[in-house]
Design a protein around this motif. Structure first.
Motif, PDB file in Angstrom:
ATOM      1  N   GLN A  80       0.804  -1.209   0.000  1.00  0.00           N
ATOM      2  CA  GLN A  80       0.000   0.000   0.000  1.00  0.00           C
ATOM      3  C   GLN A  80       0.846   1.273   0.000  1.00  0.00           C
ATOM      4  O   GLN A  80       0.319   2.366  -0.144  1.00  0.00           O
ATOM      5  N   LEU A  81       2.156   1.156   0.142  1.00  0.00           N
ATOM      6  CA  LEU A  81       3.025   2.327   0.167  1.00  0.00           C
ATOM      7  C   LEU A  81       3.313   2.821  -1.243  1.00  0.00           C
ATOM      8  O   LEU A  81       3.267   2.077  -2.211  1.00  0.00           O
ATOM      9  N   SER A  82       3.669   4.078  -1.321  1.00  0.00           N
ATOM     10  CA  SER A  82       3.976   4.700  -2.602  1.00  0.00           C
ATOM     11  C   SER A  82       5.313   4.203  -3.141  1.00  0.00           C
ATOM     12  O   SER A  82       6.175   3.745  -2.390  1.00  0.00           O
ATOM     13  N   ASP A  83       5.491   4.312  -4.447  1.00  0.00           N
ATOM     14  CA  ASP A  83       6.752   3.926  -5.068  1.00  0.00           C
ATOM     15  C   ASP A  83       7.885   4.872  -4.690  1.00  0.00           C
ATOM     16  O   ASP A  83       9.049   4.546  -4.864  1.00  0.00           O
ATOM     17  N   TYR A  84       7.557   6.034  -4.162  1.00  0.00           N
ATOM     18  CA  TYR A  84       8.587   7.001  -3.789  1.00  0.00           C
ATOM     19  C   TYR A  84       9.499   6.470  -2.691  1.00  0.00           C
ATOM     20  O   TYR A  84      10.664   6.811  -2.622  1.00  0.00           O
ATOM     21  N   ILE A  85       8.972   5.636  -1.813  1.00  0.00           N
ATOM     22  CA  ILE A  85       9.783   5.064  -0.742  1.00  0.00           C
ATOM     23  C   ILE A  85      10.827   4.118  -1.330  1.00  0.00           C
ATOM     24  O   ILE A  85      11.987   4.117  -0.918  1.00  0.00           O
ATOM     25  N   GLY A  86      10.426   3.331  -2.301  1.00  0.00           N
ATOM     26  CA  GLY A  86      11.383   2.454  -2.985  1.00  0.00           C
ATOM     27  C   GLY A  86      12.422   3.246  -3.750  1.00  0.00           C
ATOM     28  O   GLY A  86      13.586   2.854  -3.831  1.00  0.00           O
ATOM     29  N   GLU A  87      12.016   4.369  -4.302  1.00  0.00           N
ATOM     30  CA  GLU A  87      12.960   5.234  -5.014  1.00  0.00           C
ATOM     31  C   GLU A  87      14.045   5.726  -4.078  1.00  0.00           C
ATOM     32  O   GLU A  87      15.227   5.676  -4.404  1.00  0.00           O
ATOM     33  N   ARG A  88      13.626   6.233  -2.935  1.00  0.00           N
ATOM     34  CA  ARG A  88      14.602   6.768  -1.975  1.00  0.00           C
ATOM     35  C   ARG A  88      15.580   5.699  -1.519  1.00  0.00           C
ATOM     36  O   ARG A  88      16.755   5.969  -1.339  1.00  0.00           O
ATOM     37  N   ALA A  89      15.078   4.499  -1.294  1.00  0.00           N
ATOM     38  CA  ALA A  89      15.923   3.420  -0.805  1.00  0.00           C
ATOM     39  C   ALA A  89      16.948   2.997  -1.860  1.00  0.00           C
ATOM     40  O   ALA A  89      18.091   2.685  -1.531  1.00  0.00           O
ATOM     41  N   LEU A  90      16.551   2.977  -3.120  1.00  0.00           N
ATOM     42  CA  LEU A  90      17.450   2.512  -4.174  1.00  0.00           C
ATOM     43  C   LEU A  90      18.340   3.607  -4.735  1.00  0.00           C
ATOM     44  O   LEU A  90      19.300   3.319  -5.448  1.00  0.00           O
ATOM     45  N   LEU A  91      18.064   4.847  -4.414  1.00  0.00           N
ATOM     46  CA  LEU A  91      18.810   5.969  -4.979  1.00  0.00           C
ATOM     47  C   LEU A  91      20.285   5.922  -4.600  1.00  0.00           C
ATOM     48  O   LEU A  91      21.156   6.192  -5.422  1.00  0.00           O
ATOM     49  N   SER A  92      20.574   5.552  -3.368  1.00  0.00           N
ATOM     50  CA  SER A  92      21.969   5.536  -2.933  1.00  0.00           C
ATOM     51  C   SER A  92      22.756   4.379  -3.563  1.00  0.00           C
ATOM     52  O   SER A  92      23.975   4.454  -3.666  1.00  0.00           O
ATOM     53  N   GLY A  93      22.075   3.331  -3.983  1.00  0.00           N
ATOM     54  CA  GLY A  93      22.759   2.175  -4.543  1.00  0.00           C
ATOM     55  C   GLY A  93      22.787   2.126  -6.062  1.00  0.00           C
ATOM     56  O   GLY A  93      23.048   1.072  -6.635  1.00  0.00           O
ATOM     57  N   LEU A  94      22.515   3.246  -6.711  1.00  0.00           N
ATOM     58  CA  LEU A  94      22.521   3.253  -8.179  1.00  0.00           C
ATOM     59  C   LEU A  94      23.940   3.073  -8.711  1.00  0.00           C
ATOM     60  O   LEU A  94      24.875   3.720  -8.235  1.00  0.00           O
ATOM     61  N   PRO A  95      24.116   2.223  -9.692  1.00  0.00           N
ATOM     62  CA  PRO A  95      25.442   2.079 -10.296  1.00  0.00           C
ATOM     63  C   PRO A  95      25.769   3.286 -11.175  1.00  0.00           C
ATOM     64  O   PRO A  95      24.911   4.139 -11.436  1.00  0.00           O
ATOM     65  N   ASN A  96      26.997   3.352 -11.626  1.00  0.00           N
ATOM     66  CA  ASN A  96      27.438   4.445 -12.486  1.00  0.00           C
ATOM     67  C   ASN A  96      26.945   4.169 -13.908  1.00  0.00           C
ATOM     68  O   ASN A  96      27.558   3.408 -14.642  1.00  0.00           O
ATOM     69  N   VAL A  97      25.827   4.786 -14.270  1.00  0.00           N
ATOM     70  CA  VAL A  97      25.199   4.564 -15.574  1.00  0.00           C
ATOM     71  C   VAL A  97      24.877   5.896 -16.229  1.00  0.00           C
ATOM     72  O   VAL A  97      24.940   6.946 -15.597  1.00  0.00           O
ATOM     73  N   ASN A  98      24.521   5.847 -17.500  1.00  0.00           N
ATOM     74  CA  ASN A  98      24.136   7.054 -18.220  1.00  0.00           C
ATOM     75  C   ASN A  98      22.635   7.296 -18.187  1.00  0.00           C
ATOM     76  O   ASN A  98      22.186   8.433 -18.131  1.00  0.00           O
ATOM     77  N   TRP A  99      21.843   6.214 -18.249  1.00  0.00           N
ATOM     78  CA  TRP A  99      20.382   6.321 -18.322  1.00  0.00           C
ATOM     79  C   TRP A  99      19.743   5.467 -17.239  1.00  0.00           C
ATOM     80  O   TRP A  99      20.252   4.409 -16.875  1.00  0.00           O
ATOM     81  N   LEU A 100      18.578   5.906 -16.776  1.00  0.00           N
ATOM     82  CA  LEU A 100      17.749   5.108 -15.879  1.00  0.00           C
ATOM     83  C   LEU A 100      16.358   5.035 -16.486  1.00  0.00           C
ATOM     84  O   LEU A 100      15.740   6.063 -16.762  1.00  0.00           O
ATOM     85  N   LEU A 101      15.883   3.823 -16.702  1.00  0.00           N
ATOM     86  CA  LEU A 101      14.536   3.610 -17.236  1.00  0.00           C
ATOM     87  C   LEU A 101      13.612   3.233 -16.083  1.00  0.00           C
ATOM     88  O   LEU A 101      13.954   2.382 -15.282  1.00  0.00           O
ATOM     89  N   GLY A 102      12.467   3.864 -16.023  1.00  0.00           N
ATOM     90  CA  GLY A 102      11.514   3.564 -14.964  1.00  0.00           C
ATOM     91  C   GLY A 102      10.094   3.792 -15.447  1.00  0.00           C
ATOM     92  O   GLY A 102       9.864   4.450 -16.454  1.00  0.00           O
ATOM     93  N   ASP A 103       9.138   3.244 -14.709  1.00  0.00           N
ATOM     94  CA  ASP A 103       7.753   3.439 -15.119  1.00  0.00           C
ATOM     95  C   ASP A 103       7.172   4.690 -14.462  1.00  0.00           C
ATOM     96  O   ASP A 103       7.849   5.407 -13.738  1.00  0.00           O
TER      97      ASP A 103
END
Length: 129
Positions: A24-47
């Protein structure tokens, strides 16, 4: 009990980082959690669930270009590369491969930690196959 699985995948559809939230939680919480662990990339694809101005700015600060369509409620539409966005099917294929594992697809485990462990085990096998 519902859960949402948030994942970061590489260009080949292999899972790199996983995070689980309540359904029931928003996707924004998942975004915040994964933001710090993003690899060094050029593009991010998301829905569309990941469409937020603060998230786009955080990606831009890291030097990552966002390919995320805007939500339908936006007054000003967001431009995104539609051709590149079609490659997001690799992410959906990865989720389909995870659901090939019966334990993950049917969610036998009540405890979220145990469920995430089962997902991590399946993701490890998917990564190496």
């Amino acid at each position: 009990m519902n859960t949402k699985l948030h994942a970061i995948c590489d260009s080949q559809g292999r899972p790199l980082n996983l995070f689980i939230t309540a359904g029931q939680l928003s996707d924004y919480i998942g975004e915040r959690a994964l933001l710090s662990g993003l690899p060094n990339v050029n593009w991010l694809l998301g829905d569309r669930g990941y469409d937020a101005d603060w998230f786009r700015e955080a990606l831009q600060d890291k030097g990552i270009r966002a390919c995320i369509p805007g939500r339908k409620q936006r007054k000003i539409p967001v431009k995104y590369d539609k051709r590149r966005y079609k490659r997001r099917n690799r992410i959906e294929i990865m989720f389909g491969r995870l659901k090939d594992w019966r334990r993950v697809a049917t969610r036998y485990d009540r405890c979220p930690k145990v469920f995430l462990s089962a997902i991590a085990l399946a993701a490890l096998v998917i990564y190496w196959l």
